[in-house]
Design a protein around this motif. Structure first.
Motif, PDB file in Angstrom:
ATOM      1  N   LEU A  66       0.850  -1.186   0.000  1.00 37.31           N
ATOM      2  CA  LEU A  66       0.000   0.000   0.000  1.00 37.31           C
ATOM      3  C   LEU A  66       0.888   1.239   0.000  1.00 37.31           C
ATOM      4  O   LEU A  66       1.721   1.413   0.889  1.00 37.31           O
ATOM      5  N   LEU A  67       0.723   2.091  -0.998  1.00 42.30           N
ATOM      6  CA  LEU A  67       1.448   3.357  -1.089  1.00 42.30           C
ATOM      7  C   LEU A  67       0.468   4.486  -0.875  1.00 42.30           C
ATOM      8  O   LEU A  67      -0.475   4.655  -1.653  1.00 42.30           O
ATOM      9  N   ASP A  68       0.655   5.227   0.218  1.00 44.06           N
ATOM     10  CA  ASP A  68      -0.253   6.313   0.591  1.00 44.06           C
ATOM     11  C   ASP A  68      -1.697   5.798   0.672  1.00 44.06           C
ATOM     12  O   ASP A  68      -2.635   6.465   0.239  1.00 44.06           O
ATOM     13  N   GLY A  69      -1.832   4.588   1.215  1.00 45.67           N
ATOM     14  CA  GLY A  69      -3.149   3.997   1.423  1.00 45.67           C
ATOM     15  C   GLY A  69      -3.745   3.293   0.223  1.00 45.67           C
ATOM     16  O   GLY A  69      -4.837   2.727   0.316  1.00 45.67           O
ATOM     17  N   ARG A  70      -3.041   3.289  -0.913  1.00 50.09           N
ATOM     18  CA  ARG A  70      -3.579   2.687  -2.140  1.00 50.09           C
ATOM     19  C   ARG A  70      -2.821   1.411  -2.488  1.00 50.09           C
ATOM     20  O   ARG A  70      -1.588   1.420  -2.536  1.00 50.09           O
ATOM     21  N   PRO A  71      -3.533   0.312  -2.761  1.00 53.00           N
ATOM     22  CA  PRO A  71      -2.843  -0.900  -3.203  1.00 53.00           C
ATOM     23  C   PRO A  71      -2.263  -0.699  -4.596  1.00 53.00           C
ATOM     24  O   PRO A  71      -2.905  -0.118  -5.476  1.00 53.00           O
ATOM     25  N   VAL A  72      -1.049  -1.173  -4.815  1.00 54.83           N
ATOM     26  CA  VAL A  72      -0.385  -0.962  -6.106  1.00 54.83           C
ATOM     27  C   VAL A  72      -0.513  -2.165  -7.033  1.00 54.83           C
ATOM     28  O   VAL A  72      -0.138  -2.083  -8.203  1.00 54.83           O
ATOM     29  N   SER A  73      -1.051  -3.261  -6.521  1.00 56.66           N
ATOM     30  CA  SER A  73      -1.056  -4.502  -7.300  1.00 56.66           C
ATOM     31  C   SER A  73      -1.875  -4.404  -8.594  1.00 56.66           C
ATOM     32  O   SER A  73      -1.552  -5.045  -9.579  1.00 56.66           O
ATOM     33  N   GLY A  74      -2.927  -3.588  -8.600  1.00 55.26           N
ATOM     34  CA  GLY A  74      -3.778  -3.515  -9.782  1.00 55.26           C
ATOM     35  C   GLY A  74      -3.424  -2.401 -10.752  1.00 55.26           C
ATOM     36  O   GLY A  74      -4.150  -2.177 -11.729  1.00 55.26           O
ATOM     37  N   LEU A  75      -2.296  -1.716 -10.516  1.00 54.06           N
ATOM     38  CA  LEU A  75      -1.938  -0.589 -11.375  1.00 54.06           C
ATOM     39  C   LEU A  75      -1.446  -1.072 -12.738  1.00 54.06           C
ATOM     40  O   LEU A  75      -0.742  -2.072 -12.841  1.00 54.06           O
ATOM     41  N   THR A  76      -1.815  -0.337 -13.777  1.00 56.24           N
ATOM     42  CA  THR A  76      -1.290  -0.630 -15.106  1.00 56.24           C
ATOM     43  C   THR A  76       0.135  -0.101 -15.214  1.00 56.24           C
ATOM     44  O   THR A  76       0.599   0.660 -14.358  1.00 56.24           O
ATOM     45  N   ALA A  77       0.829  -0.473 -16.278  1.00 55.51           N
ATOM     46  CA  ALA A  77       2.207  -0.017 -16.480  1.00 55.51           C
ATOM     47  C   ALA A  77       2.266   1.503 -16.573  1.00 55.51           C
ATOM     48  O   ALA A  77       3.176   2.138 -16.022  1.00 55.51           O
ATOM     49  N   SER A  78       1.296   2.109 -17.254  1.00 57.64           N
ATOM     50  CA  SER A  78       1.296   3.568 -17.401  1.00 57.64           C
ATOM     51  C   SER A  78       1.002   4.255 -16.068  1.00 57.64           C
ATOM     52  O   SER A  78       1.565   5.315 -15.764  1.00 57.64           O
ATOM     53  N   GLU A  79       0.127   3.656 -15.263  1.00 56.54           N
ATOM     54  CA  GLU A  79      -0.171   4.226 -13.943  1.00 56.54           C
ATOM     55  C   GLU A  79       1.045   4.142 -13.033  1.00 56.54           C
ATOM     56  O   GLU A  79       1.344   5.081 -12.279  1.00 56.54           O
ATOM     57  N   ARG A  80       1.763   3.019 -13.108  1.00 53.30           N
ATOM     58  CA  ARG A  80       2.980   2.879 -12.299  1.00 53.30           C
ATOM     59  C   ARG A  80       4.025   3.905 -12.725  1.00 53.30           C
ATOM     60  O   ARG A  80       4.703   4.508 -11.880  1.00 53.30           O
ATOM     61  N   ALA A  81       4.161   4.132 -14.015  1.00 58.80           N
ATOM     62  CA  ALA A  81       5.122   5.117 -14.527  1.00 58.80           C
ATOM     63  C   ALA A  81       4.749   6.521 -14.056  1.00 58.80           C
ATOM     64  O   ALA A  81       5.624   7.317 -13.695  1.00 58.80           O
ATOM     65  N   ARG A  82       3.460   6.809 -14.058  1.00 56.27           N
ATOM     66  CA  ARG A  82       2.997   8.130 -13.634  1.00 56.27           C
ATOM     67  C   ARG A  82       3.302   8.352 -12.153  1.00 56.27           C
ATOM     68  O   ARG A  82       3.772   9.434 -11.757  1.00 56.27           O
ATOM     69  N   ILE A  83       3.073   7.335 -11.319  1.00 56.73           N
ATOM     70  CA  ILE A  83       3.360   7.457  -9.890  1.00 56.73           C
ATOM     71  C   ILE A  83       4.859   7.613  -9.658  1.00 56.73           C
ATOM     72  O   ILE A  83       5.297   8.422  -8.832  1.00 56.73           O
ATOM     73  N   ARG A  84       5.673   6.835 -10.392  1.00 53.08           N
ATOM     74  CA  ARG A  84       7.135   6.976 -10.253  1.00 53.08           C
ATOM     75  C   ARG A  84       7.576   8.390 -10.590  1.00 53.08           C
ATOM     76  O   ARG A  84       8.455   8.951  -9.938  1.00 53.08           O
ATOM     77  N   ASN A  85       6.973   8.977 -11.598  1.00 47.59           N
ATOM     78  CA  ASN A  85       7.369  10.318 -12.032  1.00 47.59           C
ATOM     79  C   ASN A  85       6.940  11.396 -11.045  1.00 47.59           C
ATOM     80  O   ASN A  85       7.672  12.363 -10.815  1.00 47.59           O
ATOM     81  N   ARG A  86       5.778  11.227 -10.438  1.00 51.23           N
ATOM     82  CA  ARG A  86       5.207  12.292  -9.628  1.00 51.23           C
ATOM     83  C   ARG A  86       5.381  12.112  -8.125  1.00 51.23           C
ATOM     84  O   ARG A  86       5.384  13.088  -7.380  1.00 51.23           O
ATOM     85  N   GLU A  87       5.509  10.893  -7.658  1.00 50.23           N
ATOM     86  CA  GLU A  87       5.448  10.659  -6.221  1.00 50.23           C
ATOM     87  C   GLU A  87       6.703  10.029  -5.623  1.00 50.23           C
ATOM     88  O   GLU A  87       6.819   9.937  -4.411  1.00 50.23           O
ATOM     89  N   ILE A  88       7.637   9.579  -6.479  1.00 56.45           N
ATOM     90  CA  ILE A  88       8.827   8.890  -5.986  1.00 56.45           C
ATOM     91  C   ILE A  88      10.074   9.533  -6.586  1.00 56.45           C
ATOM     92  O   ILE A  88      10.162   9.708  -7.801  1.00 56.45           O
ATOM     93  N   GLY A  89      11.012   9.875  -5.736  1.00 60.29           N
ATOM     94  CA  GLY A  89      12.291  10.393  -6.199  1.00 60.29           C
ATOM     95  C   GLY A  89      13.368   9.346  -5.991  1.00 60.29           C
ATOM     96  O   GLY A  89      13.476   8.765  -4.904  1.00 60.29           O
ATOM     97  N   PHE A  90      14.159   9.072  -7.022  1.00 61.81           N
ATOM     98  CA  PHE A  90      15.185   8.029  -6.964  1.00 61.81           C
ATOM     99  C   PHE A  90      16.581   8.641  -6.925  1.00 61.81           C
ATOM    100  O   PHE A  90      16.894   9.560  -7.694  1.00 61.81           O
ATOM    101  N   ILE A  91      17.430   8.098  -6.043  1.00 69.72           N
ATOM    102  CA  ILE A  91      18.841   8.464  -5.994  1.00 69.72           C
ATOM    103  C   ILE A  91      19.627   7.163  -6.089  1.00 69.72           C
ATOM    104  O   ILE A  91      19.500   6.294  -5.219  1.00 69.72           O
TER     105      ILE A  91
END
Length: 246
Positions: A66-91
């Motif tokens: 659960l990320l911010d209360g939302r299950p990620v298992s049902g996300l499509t590839a495009s939805e996962r990409a959108r979340i990575r771009n907007r909500e996750i910062g990678f170093i």
């Protein structure tokens, strides 16, 4: 308050040539908003696999995330990409800067996928570079920078989108001790200003910078340092004659 990240019984199995490799096994983990967590353990224990699942770069074989209360298992590839771009910062340990782009262009790149105006992108990039002390190098290319400077640019790229959480995978691994400490101080400063950080490290010196440390061994959580410290404090109170409620 609902934790920003919650893993319940997460396992990850890799199948290669009919061989099963259990990278993670029944991992339970919570990270609250504004918390700084280090994930430590020996090489091959599953640290990077865990971070990849947290960052939606990989999926769990079993369990719930659960990320911010939302299950990620049902996300499509495009939805996962959108979340990575907007909500996750990678170093990343290897910086992963693009060699033929300037410092400014490297930091701006994540914002170009958002349909953001050039004016807003410029403001965000300048703020991020000033934050990491690299605004004077914005026209330089990665090859013109030291390792420590490249990692500072990588941090700026990670924070420019104002993500919910920063995921750092051995951010000091390619740096000498002086530059490593400088990057750790930068992460601490970001944390003091409210950033949520999960950092993988094998170095106990850097693990101590976090609020708590989670130790992995053979894909399992062996110890949560914060829980151990709380239990020790409770024992001390009991030994002092105070009654501690369960």
């Amino acid at each position: 308050m609902e934790p920003l990240i919650r893993l319940e019984g997460v396992s990850k199995v890799f199948l290669t040539d009919e061989v099963e490799t259990h990278a993670l096994h029944n991992v339970h983990l919570e990270i609250k908003q504004g918390e700084y967590v280090s994930i430590a353990g020996p090489s091959g224990c599953g640290k990077t696999t865990l971070l990849s699942i947290l960052g939606l770069l990989d999926t769990a074989t079993e369990g719930t995330y659960l990320l911010d209360g939302r299950p990620v298992s049902g996300l499509t590839a495009s939805e996962r990409a959108r979340i990575r771009n907007r909500e996750i910062g990678f170093i990343f340990q290897a910086f992963n800067l693009i060699g033929d782009l300037t410092v400014y262009e490297n930091v701006e790149l994540p914002l170009t996928y958002r349909g953001m105006s050039s004016g807003e992108r410029k403001q965000r990039v300048q703020e991020a570079l000033e934050r990491v002390g690299m605004s004077h190098r914005m026209k330089h290319y990665p090859s013109q920078l030291s390792g420590g400077q490249q990692q500072r640019v990588a941090v700026a790229r990670a924070i420019v989108g104002r993500p919910l959480i920063l995921l750092a995978d051995e951010p000091t691994g390619n740096l000498d001790s002086r530059n490593g400490e400088a990057v750790m101080e930068l992460l601490q400063e970001l944390h003091r200003d409210g950033a949520t950080i999960a950092m993988v490290t094998h170095d106990p010196r850097y693990a101590r910078h976090a609020d708590r440390t989670i130790y992995l061994f053979d894909g399992q959580v062996m110890q949560d340092e914060a829980a151990v410290q709380q239990a020790a404090a409770a024992r001390e109170l009991q030994e002092s004659g105070f009654r501690v409620e369960a």
